[in-house]
Design a protein around this motif. Structure first.
Motif, PDB file in Angstrom:
ATOM      1  N   HIS A  15       0.834  -1.175   0.000  1.00  0.00           N
ATOM      2  CA  HIS A  15       0.000   0.000   0.000  1.00  0.00           C
ATOM      3  C   HIS A  15       0.875   1.233   0.000  1.00  0.00           C
ATOM      4  O   HIS A  15       1.948   1.254   0.593  1.00  0.00           O
ATOM      5  CB  HIS A  15      -0.891   0.019   1.207  1.00  0.00           C
ATOM      6  N   VAL A  16       0.381   2.259  -0.643  1.00  0.00           N
ATOM      7  CA  VAL A  16       1.116   3.507  -0.768  1.00  0.00           C
ATOM      8  C   VAL A  16       0.236   4.622  -0.224  1.00  0.00           C
ATOM      9  O   VAL A  16      -0.943   4.706  -0.535  1.00  0.00           O
ATOM     10  CB  VAL A  16       1.478   3.782  -2.250  1.00  0.00           C
ATOM     11  N   GLY A  17       0.831   5.486   0.592  1.00  0.00           N
ATOM     12  CA  GLY A  17       0.093   6.618   1.145  1.00  0.00           C
ATOM     13  C   GLY A  17       0.329   7.864   0.316  1.00  0.00           C
ATOM     14  O   GLY A  17       1.463   8.194  -0.014  1.00  0.00           O
ATOM     15  N   VAL A  18      -0.762   8.558  -0.014  1.00  0.00           N
ATOM     16  CA  VAL A  18      -0.682   9.806  -0.765  1.00  0.00           C
ATOM     17  C   VAL A  18      -1.259  10.898   0.112  1.00  0.00           C
ATOM     18  O   VAL A  18      -2.403  10.809   0.562  1.00  0.00           O
ATOM     19  CB  VAL A  18      -1.467   9.720  -2.097  1.00  0.00           C
ATOM     20  N   GLY A  19      -0.471  11.917   0.375  1.00  0.00           N
ATOM     21  CA  GLY A  19      -0.918  13.038   1.189  1.00  0.00           C
ATOM     22  C   GLY A  19      -1.188  14.252   0.340  1.00  0.00           C
ATOM     23  O   GLY A  19      -0.430  14.575  -0.564  1.00  0.00           O
ATOM     24  N   VAL A  20      -2.294  14.937   0.648  1.00  0.00           N
ATOM     25  CA  VAL A  20      -2.664  16.149  -0.074  1.00  0.00           C
ATOM     26  C   VAL A  20      -2.490  17.310   0.892  1.00  0.00           C
ATOM     27  O   VAL A  20      -3.088  17.328   1.968  1.00  0.00           O
ATOM     28  CB  VAL A  20      -4.120  16.076  -0.582  1.00  0.00           C
ATOM     29  N   SER A  21      -1.661  18.282   0.514  1.00  0.00           N
ATOM     30  CA  SER A  21      -1.478  19.445   1.383  1.00  0.00           C
ATOM     31  C   SER A  21      -2.686  20.362   1.238  1.00  0.00           C
ATOM     32  O   SER A  21      -3.219  20.548   0.151  1.00  0.00           O
ATOM     33  CB  SER A  21      -0.187  20.176   1.028  1.00  0.00           C
ATOM     34  N   GLY A  22      -3.097  20.908   2.349  1.00  0.00           N
ATOM     35  CA  GLY A  22      -4.281  21.752   2.310  1.00  0.00           C
ATOM     36  C   GLY A  22      -4.402  22.611   3.547  1.00  0.00           C
ATOM     37  O   GLY A  22      -3.406  22.940   4.210  1.00  0.00           O
ATOM     38  N   LYS A  23      -5.637  22.951   3.904  1.00  0.00           N
ATOM     39  CA  LYS A  23      -5.911  23.845   5.026  1.00  0.00           C
ATOM     40  C   LYS A  23      -5.562  23.219   6.374  1.00  0.00           C
ATOM     41  O   LYS A  23      -5.299  23.916   7.334  1.00  0.00           O
ATOM     42  CB  LYS A  23      -7.389  24.240   5.020  1.00  0.00           C
ATOM     43  N   GLU A  24      -5.598  21.917   6.445  1.00  0.00           N
ATOM     44  CA  GLU A  24      -5.346  21.234   7.704  1.00  0.00           C
ATOM     45  C   GLU A  24      -3.878  21.261   8.108  1.00  0.00           C
ATOM     46  O   GLU A  24      -3.513  20.830   9.187  1.00  0.00           O
ATOM     47  CB  GLU A  24      -5.804  19.769   7.629  1.00  0.00           C
ATOM     48  N   GLY A  25      -3.034  21.675   7.217  1.00  0.00           N
ATOM     49  CA  GLY A  25      -1.606  21.711   7.502  1.00  0.00           C
ATOM     50  C   GLY A  25      -0.869  20.656   6.705  1.00  0.00           C
ATOM     51  O   GLY A  25      -1.362  20.150   5.701  1.00  0.00           O
ATOM     52  N   ARG A  26       0.310  20.309   7.167  1.00  0.00           N
ATOM     53  CA  ARG A  26       1.158  19.387   6.430  1.00  0.00           C
ATOM     54  C   ARG A  26       1.303  18.049   7.135  1.00  0.00           C
ATOM     55  O   ARG A  26       2.224  17.299   6.862  1.00  0.00           O
ATOM     56  CB  ARG A  26       2.525  20.024   6.217  1.00  0.00           C
ATOM     57  N   GLN A  27       0.410  17.718   8.036  1.00  0.00           N
ATOM     58  CA  GLN A  27       0.522  16.454   8.756  1.00  0.00           C
ATOM     59  C   GLN A  27       0.369  15.251   7.829  1.00  0.00           C
ATOM     60  O   GLN A  27       1.114  14.282   7.927  1.00  0.00           O
ATOM     61  CB  GLN A  27      -0.511  16.387   9.874  1.00  0.00           C
ATOM     62  N   ALA A  28      -0.594  15.293   6.936  1.00  0.00           N
ATOM     63  CA  ALA A  28      -0.803  14.184   5.990  1.00  0.00           C
ATOM     64  C   ALA A  28       0.367  14.071   5.019  1.00  0.00           C
ATOM     65  O   ALA A  28       0.790  12.970   4.673  1.00  0.00           O
ATOM     66  CB  ALA A  28      -2.113  14.373   5.229  1.00  0.00           C
ATOM     67  N   VAL A  29       0.899  15.206   4.606  1.00  0.00           N
ATOM     68  CA  VAL A  29       2.018  15.196   3.665  1.00  0.00           C
ATOM     69  C   VAL A  29       3.263  14.622   4.324  1.00  0.00           C
ATOM     70  O   VAL A  29       4.011  13.853   3.715  1.00  0.00           O
ATOM     71  CB  VAL A  29       2.275  16.629   3.134  1.00  0.00           C
ATOM     72  N   ASN A  30       3.496  14.968   5.570  1.00  0.00           N
ATOM     73  CA  ASN A  30       4.680  14.475   6.278  1.00  0.00           C
ATOM     74  C   ASN A  30       4.615  12.974   6.522  1.00  0.00           C
ATOM     75  O   ASN A  30       5.654  12.312   6.585  1.00  0.00           O
ATOM     76  CB  ASN A  30       4.848  15.210   7.604  1.00  0.00           C
ATOM     77  N   ALA A  31       3.433  12.416   6.664  1.00  0.00           N
ATOM     78  CA  ALA A  31       3.284  10.991   6.950  1.00  0.00           C
ATOM     79  C   ALA A  31       3.098  10.143   5.695  1.00  0.00           C
ATOM     80  O   ALA A  31       3.047   8.919   5.789  1.00  0.00           O
ATOM     81  CB  ALA A  31       2.095  10.774   7.886  1.00  0.00           C
ATOM     82  N   ALA A  32       3.024  10.767   4.523  1.00  0.00           N
ATOM     83  CA  ALA A  32       2.712  10.039   3.288  1.00  0.00           C
ATOM     84  C   ALA A  32       3.978   9.619   2.543  1.00  0.00           C
ATOM     85  O   ALA A  32       5.056  10.172   2.748  1.00  0.00           O
ATOM     86  CB  ALA A  32       1.854  10.912   2.375  1.00  0.00           C
ATOM     87  N   ASP A  33       3.803   8.618   1.668  1.00  0.00           N
ATOM     88  CA  ASP A  33       4.886   8.202   0.778  1.00  0.00           C
ATOM     89  C   ASP A  33       5.050   9.186  -0.383  1.00  0.00           C
ATOM     90  O   ASP A  33       6.164   9.466  -0.814  1.00  0.00           O
ATOM     91  CB  ASP A  33       4.614   6.802   0.221  1.00  0.00           C
ATOM     92  N   PHE A  34       3.931   9.665  -0.907  1.00  0.00           N
ATOM     93  CA  PHE A  34       3.923  10.654  -1.982  1.00  0.00           C
ATOM     94  C   PHE A  34       3.060  11.810  -1.537  1.00  0.00           C
ATOM     95  O   PHE A  34       2.048  11.619  -0.865  1.00  0.00           O
ATOM     96  CB  PHE A  34       3.344  10.072  -3.281  1.00  0.00           C
TER      97      PHE A  34
END
Length: 106
Positions: A1-20
């Motif tokens: 499985h591959v994690g994809v993070g989308v940067s947005g209003k919530e901050g960069r938490q998803a982006v920092n934890a994602a593979d892409f």
């Protein structure tokens, strides 16, 4: 499985934890369709290449065992094994770099 993070209003938490990470959802289509297809084709070619490379080695050893009278002698030295793997490693790298059946624009 591959994690994809989308940067947005919530901050960069998803982006920092994602593979892409991508900046907007509109980039997700290109990531899935184009790069996903390239990865799938390359993985399939790598599996087939590895299977047939090992099948050839196995058949050579099988026939050598038969013709040597089941003596248990080695057909290849460790240098030959290493050279065989190193020489046949380059087509895999070339396929990974240059195999693109669709372009980014399609």
């Amino acid at each position: 499985h591959v994690g994809v993070g989308v940067s947005g209003k919530e901050g960069r938490q998803a982006v920092n934890a994602a593979d892409f990470s991508i900046a907007q959802f509109r980039f997700l289509e290109r990531l899935l369709v184009v790069h996903g297809r390239w990865d799938y084709r390359r993985t399939c070619k790598f599996i087939l290449y590895t299977f047939w490379k090992n099948a050839i080695i196995t058949m050579l050893l099988f026939y050598y065992t038969f013709f040597s009278g089941y003596s248990g002698t080695c057909m290849f030295t460790s240098t030959v094994w290493t050279s065989f793997s190193m020489i046949l490693f380059w087509p895999v790298i070339a396929t990974g770099l240059f195999d693109r059946d669709v372009t980014d624009e399609q």
